[in-house]
Design a protein around this motif. Structure first.
Motif, PDB file in Angstrom:
ATOM      1  N   PRO A 246     -58.079  26.204  32.057  1.00  0.00           N
ATOM      2  CA  PRO A 246     -57.892  27.449  31.299  1.00  0.00           C
ATOM      3  C   PRO A 246     -57.579  28.655  32.178  1.00  0.00           C
ATOM      4  O   PRO A 246     -56.840  29.551  31.753  1.00  0.00           O
ATOM      5  CB  PRO A 246     -59.225  27.612  30.569  1.00  0.00           C
ATOM      6  N   LYS A 247     -58.122  28.698  33.395  1.00  0.00           N
ATOM      7  CA  LYS A 247     -57.864  29.850  34.274  1.00  0.00           C
ATOM      8  C   LYS A 247     -56.405  29.890  34.707  1.00  0.00           C
ATOM      9  O   LYS A 247     -55.778  30.953  34.695  1.00  0.00           O
ATOM     10  CB  LYS A 247     -58.776  29.791  35.500  1.00  0.00           C
ATOM     11  N   GLU A 248     -55.870  28.738  35.089  1.00  0.00           N
ATOM     12  CA  GLU A 248     -54.477  28.682  35.503  1.00  0.00           C
ATOM     13  C   GLU A 248     -53.553  29.001  34.323  1.00  0.00           C
ATOM     14  O   GLU A 248     -52.558  29.724  34.469  1.00  0.00           O
ATOM     15  CB  GLU A 248     -54.137  27.291  36.062  1.00  0.00           C
ATOM     16  N   ALA A 249     -53.901  28.464  33.144  1.00  0.00           N
ATOM     17  CA  ALA A 249     -53.093  28.715  31.953  1.00  0.00           C
ATOM     18  C   ALA A 249     -53.082  30.210  31.621  1.00  0.00           C
ATOM     19  O   ALA A 249     -52.034  30.755  31.244  1.00  0.00           O
ATOM     20  CB  ALA A 249     -53.649  27.918  30.768  1.00  0.00           C
ATOM     21  N   GLN A 250     -54.221  30.871  31.775  1.00  0.00           N
ATOM     22  CA  GLN A 250     -54.281  32.298  31.479  1.00  0.00           C
ATOM     23  C   GLN A 250     -53.428  33.110  32.440  1.00  0.00           C
ATOM     24  O   GLN A 250     -52.736  34.055  32.038  1.00  0.00           O
ATOM     25  CB  GLN A 250     -55.724  32.799  31.525  1.00  0.00           C
ATOM     26  N   LYS A 321     -36.994   9.767  11.519  1.00  0.00           N
ATOM     27  CA  LYS A 321     -37.859   8.705  11.035  1.00  0.00           C
ATOM     28  C   LYS A 321     -39.170   8.690  11.809  1.00  0.00           C
ATOM     29  O   LYS A 321     -40.189   8.188  11.329  1.00  0.00           O
ATOM     30  CB  LYS A 321     -37.153   7.350  11.158  1.00  0.00           C
ATOM     31  N   ASN A 322     -39.138   9.234  13.012  1.00  0.00           N
ATOM     32  CA  ASN A 322     -40.335   9.306  13.835  1.00  0.00           C
ATOM     33  C   ASN A 322     -41.361  10.263  13.229  1.00  0.00           C
ATOM     34  O   ASN A 322     -42.563  10.021  13.277  1.00  0.00           O
ATOM     35  CB  ASN A 322     -39.963   9.780  15.242  1.00  0.00           C
ATOM     36  N   VAL A 323     -40.880  11.356  12.640  1.00  0.00           N
ATOM     37  CA  VAL A 323     -41.765  12.381  12.091  1.00  0.00           C
ATOM     38  C   VAL A 323     -42.057  12.155  10.604  1.00  0.00           C
ATOM     39  O   VAL A 323     -43.159  12.468  10.131  1.00  0.00           O
ATOM     40  CB  VAL A 323     -41.151  13.791  12.297  1.00  0.00           C
ATOM     41  N   GLN A 324     -41.100  11.619   9.889  1.00  0.00           N
ATOM     42  CA  GLN A 324     -41.262  11.428   8.446  1.00  0.00           C
ATOM     43  C   GLN A 324     -42.495  10.583   8.132  1.00  0.00           C
ATOM     44  O   GLN A 324     -42.722   9.538   8.737  1.00  0.00           O
ATOM     45  CB  GLN A 324     -40.018  10.757   7.863  1.00  0.00           C
ATOM     46  N   GLY A 325     -43.320  11.081   7.203  1.00  0.00           N
ATOM     47  CA  GLY A 325     -44.502  10.329   6.779  1.00  0.00           C
ATOM     48  C   GLY A 325     -45.708  10.493   7.675  1.00  0.00           C
ATOM     49  O   GLY A 325     -46.776   9.943   7.385  1.00  0.00           O
ATOM     50  N   LYS A 326     -45.558  11.227   8.778  1.00  0.00           N
ATOM     51  CA  LYS A 326     -46.676  11.430   9.701  1.00  0.00           C
ATOM     52  C   LYS A 326     -47.438  12.702   9.317  1.00  0.00           C
ATOM     53  O   LYS A 326     -46.851  13.687   8.863  1.00  0.00           O
ATOM     54  CB  LYS A 326     -46.170  11.559  11.137  1.00  0.00           C
ATOM     55  N   ALA A 327     -48.747  12.660   9.514  1.00  0.00           N
ATOM     56  CA  ALA A 327     -49.594  13.836   9.256  1.00  0.00           C
ATOM     57  C   ALA A 327     -49.618  14.683  10.528  1.00  0.00           C
ATOM     58  O   ALA A 327     -50.368  14.409  11.461  1.00  0.00           O
ATOM     59  CB  ALA A 327     -50.999  13.403   8.860  1.00  0.00           C
ATOM     60  N   ILE A 328     -48.780  15.700  10.567  1.00  0.00           N
ATOM     61  CA  ILE A 328     -48.675  16.565  11.742  1.00  0.00           C
ATOM     62  C   ILE A 328     -49.619  17.763  11.590  1.00  0.00           C
ATOM     63  O   ILE A 328     -49.574  18.478  10.591  1.00  0.00           O
ATOM     64  CB  ILE A 328     -47.241  17.068  11.934  1.00  0.00           C
ATOM     65  N   ASP A 329     -50.464  17.959  12.580  1.00  0.00           N
ATOM     66  CA  ASP A 329     -51.374  19.109  12.598  1.00  0.00           C
ATOM     67  C   ASP A 329     -50.716  20.195  13.448  1.00  0.00           C
ATOM     68  O   ASP A 329     -50.798  20.174  14.677  1.00  0.00           O
ATOM     69  CB  ASP A 329     -52.724  18.711  13.191  1.00  0.00           C
ATOM     70  N   LEU A 330     -50.061  21.141  12.785  1.00  0.00           N
ATOM     71  CA  LEU A 330     -49.339  22.185  13.508  1.00  0.00           C
ATOM     72  C   LEU A 330     -50.255  23.049  14.357  1.00  0.00           C
ATOM     73  O   LEU A 330     -49.829  23.591  15.383  1.00  0.00           O
ATOM     74  CB  LEU A 330     -48.562  23.063  12.516  1.00  0.00           C
ATOM     75  N   SER A 331     -51.517  23.178  13.969  1.00  0.00           N
ATOM     76  CA  SER A 331     -52.455  24.007  14.727  1.00  0.00           C
ATOM     77  C   SER A 331     -52.705  23.454  16.130  1.00  0.00           C
ATOM     78  O   SER A 331     -53.155  24.179  17.015  1.00  0.00           O
ATOM     79  CB  SER A 331     -53.790  24.123  13.981  1.00  0.00           C
ATOM     80  N   LYS A 332     -52.377  22.181  16.327  1.00  0.00           N
ATOM     81  CA  LYS A 332     -52.559  21.571  17.646  1.00  0.00           C
ATOM     82  C   LYS A 332     -51.288  21.606  18.484  1.00  0.00           C
ATOM     83  O   LYS A 332     -51.285  21.138  19.623  1.00  0.00           O
ATOM     84  CB  LYS A 332     -53.032  20.121  17.488  1.00  0.00           C
ATOM     85  N   THR A 333     -50.204  22.156  17.933  1.00  0.00           N
ATOM     86  CA  THR A 333     -48.943  22.195  18.684  1.00  0.00           C
ATOM     87  C   THR A 333     -48.761  23.491  19.460  1.00  0.00           C
ATOM     88  O   THR A 333     -47.883  23.583  20.310  1.00  0.00           O
ATOM     89  CB  THR A 333     -47.737  22.027  17.733  1.00  0.00           C
ATOM     90  N   TYR A 334     -49.575  24.496  19.165  1.00  0.00           N
ATOM     91  CA  TYR A 334     -49.470  25.773  19.883  1.00  0.00           C
ATOM     92  C   TYR A 334     -50.796  26.500  19.849  1.00  0.00           C
ATOM     93  O   TYR A 334     -51.681  26.192  19.045  1.00  0.00           O
ATOM     94  CB  TYR A 334     -48.382  26.661  19.271  1.00  0.00           C
ATOM     95  N   THR A 335     -50.950  27.466  20.737  1.00  0.00           N
ATOM     96  CA  THR A 335     -52.126  28.323  20.752  1.00  0.00           C
ATOM     97  C   THR A 335     -51.693  29.758  21.016  1.00  0.00           C
ATOM     98  O   THR A 335     -50.735  29.991  21.756  1.00  0.00           O
ATOM     99  CB  THR A 335     -53.139  27.877  21.828  1.00  0.00           C
ATOM    100  N   THR A 336     -52.390  30.701  20.411  1.00  0.00           N
ATOM    101  CA  THR A 336     -52.126  32.117  20.682  1.00  0.00           C
ATOM    102  C   THR A 336     -53.227  32.726  21.546  1.00  0.00           C
ATOM    103  O   THR A 336     -53.161  33.897  21.897  1.00  0.00           O
ATOM    104  CB  THR A 336     -52.034  32.919  19.366  1.00  0.00           C
ATOM    105  N   THR A 337     -54.213  31.935  21.891  1.00  0.00           N
ATOM    106  CA  THR A 337     -55.371  32.435  22.643  1.00  0.00           C
ATOM    107  C   THR A 337     -54.982  33.123  23.941  1.00  0.00           C
ATOM    108  O   THR A 337     -55.433  34.242  24.230  1.00  0.00           O
ATOM    109  CB  THR A 337     -56.344  31.280  22.952  1.00  0.00           C
ATOM    110  N   TYR A 338     -54.130  32.482  24.721  1.00  0.00           N
ATOM    111  CA  TYR A 338     -53.801  32.999  26.045  1.00  0.00           C
ATOM    112  C   TYR A 338     -52.887  34.219  25.964  1.00  0.00           C
ATOM    113  O   TYR A 338     -52.996  35.148  26.766  1.00  0.00           O
ATOM    114  CB  TYR A 338     -53.195  31.881  26.898  1.00  0.00           C
ATOM    115  N   VAL A 339     -51.998  34.219  24.986  1.00  0.00           N
ATOM    116  CA  VAL A 339     -51.138  35.384  24.766  1.00  0.00           C
ATOM    117  C   VAL A 339     -51.975  36.571  24.292  1.00  0.00           C
ATOM    118  O   VAL A 339     -51.758  37.711  24.720  1.00  0.00           O
ATOM    119  CB  VAL A 339     -50.025  35.048  23.761  1.00  0.00           C
ATOM    120  N   ASP A 340     -52.922  36.321  23.417  1.00  0.00           N
ATOM    121  CA  ASP A 340     -53.805  37.377  22.928  1.00  0.00           C
ATOM    122  C   ASP A 340     -54.619  37.967  24.079  1.00  0.00           C
ATOM    123  O   ASP A 340     -54.784  39.190  24.186  1.00  0.00           O
ATOM    124  CB  ASP A 340     -54.746  36.844  21.852  1.00  0.00           C
ATOM    125  N   ASN A 341     -55.144  37.082  24.929  1.00  0.00           N
ATOM    126  CA  ASN A 341     -55.914  37.556  26.092  1.00  0.00           C
ATOM    127  C   ASN A 341     -55.050  38.364  27.037  1.00  0.00           C
ATOM    128  O   ASN A 341     -55.491  39.384  27.597  1.00  0.00           O
ATOM    129  CB  ASN A 341     -56.519  36.363  26.843  1.00  0.00           C
TER     130      ASN A 341
END
Length: 348
Positions: A246-250, A321-341
């Protein structure tokens, strides 16, 4: 430092060993004698869509955070993605849509900073076919150029063809890269239409080789073409690396957010002055013109645009076809935490 991706996999094991040193260095902060070493691969360093990577380096923002960042060039975003998954690099500057595509395959990567809200891509048509190819419906029987199979240009081209009423077998896709290889493919009639970015767009038009068919360089034109804002260029990492670093990411987020603010507050000409001169491909005025026309694609603060992930998912579900029918959790594809900080640290 800018390098090619050719030797990355051979050095992958060394990068893994270097990870421990990075963590240790993180305890010392910016004042340490040795800056933290991180490697980021860019899916086409010379492309204006990925301009924030080289610009951050040129402005010295990585060093300001006590980081020693090595930028490595790759031919296409899909190659960069593979290097990340192999553990050869710590991060990628590439398109956000890969986070969704990979989650569908059970692999998790996270966008930490969102550079753009529009693809910055343009579907070009060879001048000699301009009177025959007037919409994606006319792609039937044609060969279409993309940077690489499985790349974001591949995804977007397939979607445009889908919107035009075509099936996958109605057209062919040919990986031709960008820049000179893309231009050569169009000159030699290997492709009749293709998707590319600046500065290749400007070169093709100036030479009379191709014309613009579908423009996705601004938010407004992207909404018209895709039905919504399309978060594209971003900085993403493996979710597991983000959790343990997390420190490096920030620090990386701090540097990149400063760059997005710089882009928002400076003209295309002022930004171009900071870029490596070879990125102009011999025509600085044309480079500036292209940047001015597409500058609106960049986010002013590194944040994910509202509704953007949903648009990307909609686009991929239409044909993949790879994505169709899959349960995609968009909340796990990005974060705003580091930008907010970063915003709190830098101030408004």
């Amino acid at each position: 430092m800018l390098k090619s991706s050719a030797r990355i996999l051979a050095r992958g094991r060394l990068k893994a060993l270097a990870g421990a040193a990075v963590v240790a260095a993180g305890l010392l902060g910016p004042a340490a004698a040795h800056a933290e070493k991180l490697t980021i691969i860019v899916g086409g360093m010379e492309k204006q869509i990925y301009l924030p990577a080289a610009l951050t380096n040129a402005l010295g923002y990585f060093k300001d955070e006590g980081l020693d960042v090595e930028l490595i060039n790759s031919r296409a975003g899909v190659e960069a993605e593979n290097e990340l998954l192999a553990g050869a690099v710590q991060g990628v500057v590439g398109f956000y849509d890969h986070t969704i595509d990979l989650q569908a395959k059970g692999k998790f990567i996270t966008s930490v900073v969102q550079f753009s809200q529009a693809p910055g891509e343009v579907q070009m048509v060879a001048t000699k076919y301009a009177d025959q190819i007037k919409s994606p419906a006319d792609f039937k029987g044609r060969t279409l150029g993309v940077t690489g199979l499985g790349s974001s240009t591949d995804f977007l081209t397939r979607y445009l063809a889908f919107k035009g009423g075509l099936k996958p077998g109605d057209y062919s896709l040919l990986p031709v890269g960008a820049g000179n290889t893309f231009i050569a493919a169009m000159k030699q009639d290997q492709i009749q239409s293709g998707m590319t970015t600046e500065p290749t767009i400007g070169q093709l038009v100036k030479m009379g080789v191709a014309k613009i068919l579908i423009d996705m360089r601004t938010p407004e034109k992207t909404v018209a073409a895709l039905g919504g804002l399309y978060p594209a260029a971003s900085f993403y990492v493996q979710a597991s690396w983000l959790e343990s670093h997390p420190k490096e990411a920030q620090k990386l987020a701090n540097a990149f957010v400063r760059t997005m603010r710089f882009i928002a507050s400076h003209s295309a000409a002022e930004i171009a002055e900071k870029m490596p001169k070879d990125y102009y491909v011999g025509d600085k005025d044309l480079y500036i013109q292209g940047l001015a026309e597409g500058k609106a694609q960049f986010t002013p603060d590194g944040r994910m645009p509202a509704g953007g992930p949903e648009t990307v998912l909609k686009v991929l579900e239409a044909f993949s076809k790879n994505v169709q029918g899959k349960a995609i959790d968009l909340s796990k594809t990005y974060t705003t935490t580091y930008v907010d900080n970063a915003a709190k640290t830098l101030g408004n």
